[in-house]
Design a protein around this motif. Structure first.
Motif, PDB file in Angstrom:
ATOM      1  N   SER A  85      10.261  15.891  35.149  1.00  0.00           N
ATOM      2  CA  SER A  85      10.468  14.582  34.711  1.00  0.00           C
ATOM      3  C   SER A  85      10.946  14.533  33.441  1.00  0.00           C
ATOM      4  O   SER A  85      10.925  15.817  32.998  1.00  0.00           O
ATOM      5  N   VAL A  86      11.337  13.339  32.688  1.00  0.00           N
ATOM      6  CA  VAL A  86      13.129  12.996  32.472  1.00  0.00           C
ATOM      7  C   VAL A  86      12.102  12.072  31.213  1.00  0.00           C
ATOM      8  O   VAL A  86      11.840  11.099  31.350  1.00  0.00           O
ATOM      9  N   SER A  87      12.029  12.499  30.203  1.00  0.00           N
ATOM     10  CA  SER A  87      12.285  11.937  28.931  1.00  0.00           C
ATOM     11  C   SER A  87      13.560  11.015  28.234  1.00  0.00           C
ATOM     12  O   SER A  87      14.242  12.358  27.484  1.00  0.00           O
ATOM     13  N   ALA A  88      14.040  10.047  27.811  1.00  0.00           N
ATOM     14  CA  ALA A  88      14.599   9.673  27.208  1.00  0.00           C
ATOM     15  C   ALA A  88      14.620   8.767  25.971  1.00  0.00           C
ATOM     16  O   ALA A  88      14.053   8.082  26.607  1.00  0.00           O
ATOM     17  N   THR A  89      15.443   9.501  24.734  1.00  0.00           N
ATOM     18  CA  THR A  89      15.206   8.047  23.803  1.00  0.00           C
ATOM     19  C   THR A  89      17.062   7.950  23.431  1.00  0.00           C
ATOM     20  O   THR A  89      17.517   9.091  23.300  1.00  0.00           O
ATOM     21  N   GLY A 111      18.723   2.568  13.409  1.00  0.00           N
ATOM     22  CA  GLY A 111      18.217   3.510  14.075  1.00  0.00           C
ATOM     23  C   GLY A 111      17.162   3.425  14.555  1.00  0.00           C
ATOM     24  O   GLY A 111      16.169   3.943  15.112  1.00  0.00           O
ATOM     25  N   SER A 112      16.426   2.275  15.462  1.00  0.00           N
ATOM     26  CA  SER A 112      15.747   1.576  15.804  1.00  0.00           C
ATOM     27  C   SER A 112      15.779   2.562  16.932  1.00  0.00           C
ATOM     28  O   SER A 112      16.978   2.988  17.524  1.00  0.00           O
ATOM     29  N   THR A 113      15.170   2.978  18.005  1.00  0.00           N
ATOM     30  CA  THR A 113      14.815   3.777  19.015  1.00  0.00           C
ATOM     31  C   THR A 113      14.469   2.902  20.613  1.00  0.00           C
ATOM     32  O   THR A 113      13.228   2.508  20.146  1.00  0.00           O
ATOM     33  N   PHE A 114      14.489   3.863  21.430  1.00  0.00           N
ATOM     34  CA  PHE A 114      14.024   2.897  22.715  1.00  0.00           C
ATOM     35  C   PHE A 114      13.560   4.279  23.748  1.00  0.00           C
ATOM     36  O   PHE A 114      14.479   5.269  23.729  1.00  0.00           O
ATOM     37  N   THR A 115      12.468   4.626  24.140  1.00  0.00           N
ATOM     38  CA  THR A 115      12.107   5.816  25.033  1.00  0.00           C
ATOM     39  C   THR A 115      11.607   4.977  26.507  1.00  0.00           C
ATOM     40  O   THR A 115      10.911   3.899  26.563  1.00  0.00           O
ATOM     41  N   THR A 116      11.675   6.416  27.203  1.00  0.00           N
ATOM     42  CA  THR A 116      11.417   6.153  28.832  1.00  0.00           C
ATOM     43  C   THR A 116      11.155   6.829  29.504  1.00  0.00           C
ATOM     44  O   THR A 116      12.207   8.138  28.876  1.00  0.00           O
ATOM     45  N   LYS A 117      10.187   6.709  30.404  1.00  0.00           N
ATOM     46  CA  LYS A 117       9.807   8.639  31.042  1.00  0.00           C
ATOM     47  C   LYS A 117       9.911   8.098  32.803  1.00  0.00           C
ATOM     48  O   LYS A 117       9.264   7.164  33.323  1.00  0.00           O
ATOM     49  N   ASP A 146      19.731   6.574  37.338  1.00  0.00           N
ATOM     50  CA  ASP A 146      20.027   5.227  37.445  1.00  0.00           C
ATOM     51  C   ASP A 146      18.439   4.468  37.076  1.00  0.00           C
ATOM     52  O   ASP A 146      18.903   3.841  36.357  1.00  0.00           O
ATOM     53  N   ALA A 147      17.254   5.203  37.021  1.00  0.00           N
ATOM     54  CA  ALA A 147      16.239   4.871  37.023  1.00  0.00           C
ATOM     55  C   ALA A 147      16.108   4.277  35.159  1.00  0.00           C
ATOM     56  O   ALA A 147      15.766   3.385  35.144  1.00  0.00           O
ATOM     57  N   ILE A 148      16.804   6.061  34.452  1.00  0.00           N
ATOM     58  CA  ILE A 148      16.361   5.274  33.115  1.00  0.00           C
ATOM     59  C   ILE A 148      17.903   3.658  33.007  1.00  0.00           C
ATOM     60  O   ILE A 148      17.364   3.217  31.877  1.00  0.00           O
ATOM     61  N   TRP A 149      18.832   4.103  33.134  1.00  0.00           N
ATOM     62  CA  TRP A 149      20.018   3.390  32.965  1.00  0.00           C
ATOM     63  C   TRP A 149      18.428   1.254  33.214  1.00  0.00           C
ATOM     64  O   TRP A 149      19.121   0.556  32.458  1.00  0.00           O
ATOM     65  N   SER A 150      18.265   1.812  34.234  1.00  0.00           N
ATOM     66  CA  SER A 150      17.272   0.218  34.762  1.00  0.00           C
ATOM     67  C   SER A 150      16.417   0.213  33.479  1.00  0.00           C
ATOM     68  O   SER A 150      16.590  -1.476  33.373  1.00  0.00           O
ATOM     69  N   ASP A 151      15.801   0.934  32.905  1.00  0.00           N
ATOM     70  CA  ASP A 151      15.009   1.051  32.215  1.00  0.00           C
ATOM     71  C   ASP A 151      15.292  -0.464  30.965  1.00  0.00           C
ATOM     72  O   ASP A 151      15.648  -1.471  30.238  1.00  0.00           O
ATOM     73  N   TRP A 152      16.852   1.103  30.069  1.00  0.00           N
ATOM     74  CA  TRP A 152      17.366   0.063  29.654  1.00  0.00           C
ATOM     75  C   TRP A 152      18.092  -1.274  29.002  1.00  0.00           C
ATOM     76  O   TRP A 152      17.884  -2.023  28.323  1.00  0.00           O
ATOM     77  N   GLN A 153      18.606  -1.490  30.442  1.00  0.00           N
ATOM     78  CA  GLN A 153      18.875  -2.385  30.745  1.00  0.00           C
ATOM     79  C   GLN A 153      18.133  -3.946  30.551  1.00  0.00           C
ATOM     80  O   GLN A 153      18.131  -4.239  30.045  1.00  0.00           O
ATOM     81  N   LYS A 154      16.564  -3.623  31.128  1.00  0.00           N
ATOM     82  CA  LYS A 154      15.930  -4.414  31.148  1.00  0.00           C
ATOM     83  C   LYS A 154      14.949  -4.392  29.874  1.00  0.00           C
ATOM     84  O   LYS A 154      15.093  -5.776  29.288  1.00  0.00           O
ATOM     85  N   TYR A 155      14.711  -3.327  28.912  1.00  0.00           N
ATOM     86  CA  TYR A 155      14.857  -3.771  27.179  1.00  0.00           C
ATOM     87  C   TYR A 155      15.368  -4.297  26.509  1.00  0.00           C
ATOM     88  O   TYR A 155      15.086  -5.084  26.011  1.00  0.00           O
ATOM     89  N   SER A 156      16.976  -3.828  26.693  1.00  0.00           N
ATOM     90  CA  SER A 156      18.139  -4.340  26.121  1.00  0.00           C
ATOM     91  C   SER A 156      18.040  -6.533  26.130  1.00  0.00           C
ATOM     92  O   SER A 156      18.302  -6.774  25.611  1.00  0.00           O
ATOM     93  N   THR A 157      17.594  -6.369  27.681  1.00  0.00           N
ATOM     94  CA  THR A 157      17.900  -7.795  27.665  1.00  0.00           C
ATOM     95  C   THR A 157      16.424  -8.603  27.236  1.00  0.00           C
ATOM     96  O   THR A 157      17.037  -9.477  26.462  1.00  0.00           O
ATOM     97  N   ARG A 158      15.879  -8.191  26.510  1.00  0.00           N
ATOM     98  CA  ARG A 158      14.312  -8.974  26.449  1.00  0.00           C
ATOM     99  C   ARG A 158      14.651  -8.355  24.998  1.00  0.00           C
ATOM    100  O   ARG A 158      14.240  -9.903  24.506  1.00  0.00           O
ATOM    101  N   GLN A 159      15.317  -7.712  24.778  1.00  0.00           N
ATOM    102  CA  GLN A 159      15.969  -7.895  22.728  1.00  0.00           C
ATOM    103  C   GLN A 159      16.748  -8.931  22.530  1.00  0.00           C
ATOM    104  O   GLN A 159      16.519  -9.735  21.864  1.00  0.00           O
ATOM    105  N   THR A 160      17.259  -9.210  23.779  1.00  0.00           N
ATOM    106  CA  THR A 160      18.805 -10.231  23.348  1.00  0.00           C
ATOM    107  C   THR A 160      17.630 -11.669  23.268  1.00  0.00           C
ATOM    108  O   THR A 160      18.193 -12.543  22.699  1.00  0.00           O
ATOM    109  N   ASN A 161      17.073 -11.605  24.772  1.00  0.00           N
ATOM    110  CA  ASN A 161      16.074 -12.540  24.835  1.00  0.00           C
ATOM    111  C   ASN A 161      15.016 -13.155  23.809  1.00  0.00           C
ATOM    112  O   ASN A 161      15.199 -14.853  23.031  1.00  0.00           O
ATOM    113  N   ILE A 162      14.774 -12.583  23.133  1.00  0.00           N
ATOM    114  CA  ILE A 162      13.458 -12.846  22.231  1.00  0.00           C
ATOM    115  C   ILE A 162      14.432 -13.038  20.591  1.00  0.00           C
ATOM    116  O   ILE A 162      14.145 -13.800  19.992  1.00  0.00           O
TER     117      ILE A 162
END
Length: 86
Positions: free
Chosen positions: A18-22, A29-35, A51-67
């Protein structure tokens, strides 16, 4: 920005972890965590985990930009709209 990975063995005989990436943003100082979980017996499997971790980060980043964009649009149009109502 800094990434920290925490890797926890799930099944040693099957080489599953199991890999948790923060990710911590240096600017605010904001954080993003995925597992995710996966096998680590081949380079391809290790890359699939990353790749799974990076994909989650890209989705999160895109959502933040859209917001942020929607908020900016509301600030601009809202002020104009309210001024026009006066």
């Amino acid at each position: 920005m800094a990434w920290k990975l925490t890797i926890t063995p799930i099944n040693i005989s099957e080489k599953t972890v199991s890999v948790s990436a923060t990710r911590t943003d240096d600017a605010d100082g904001s954080t993003f965590t995925t597992k995710t979980t996966g096998k680590v017996n081949t380079a391809a499997n290790k890359n699939a985990i990353l790749d799974a971790i990076w994909s989650d980060w890209q989705k999160y980043s895109t959502r933040q930009t859209n917001i942020a964009s929607m908020i900016g649009d509301l600030e601009e149009t809202g002020a104009s709209n309210l001024e026009a109502r006066e």
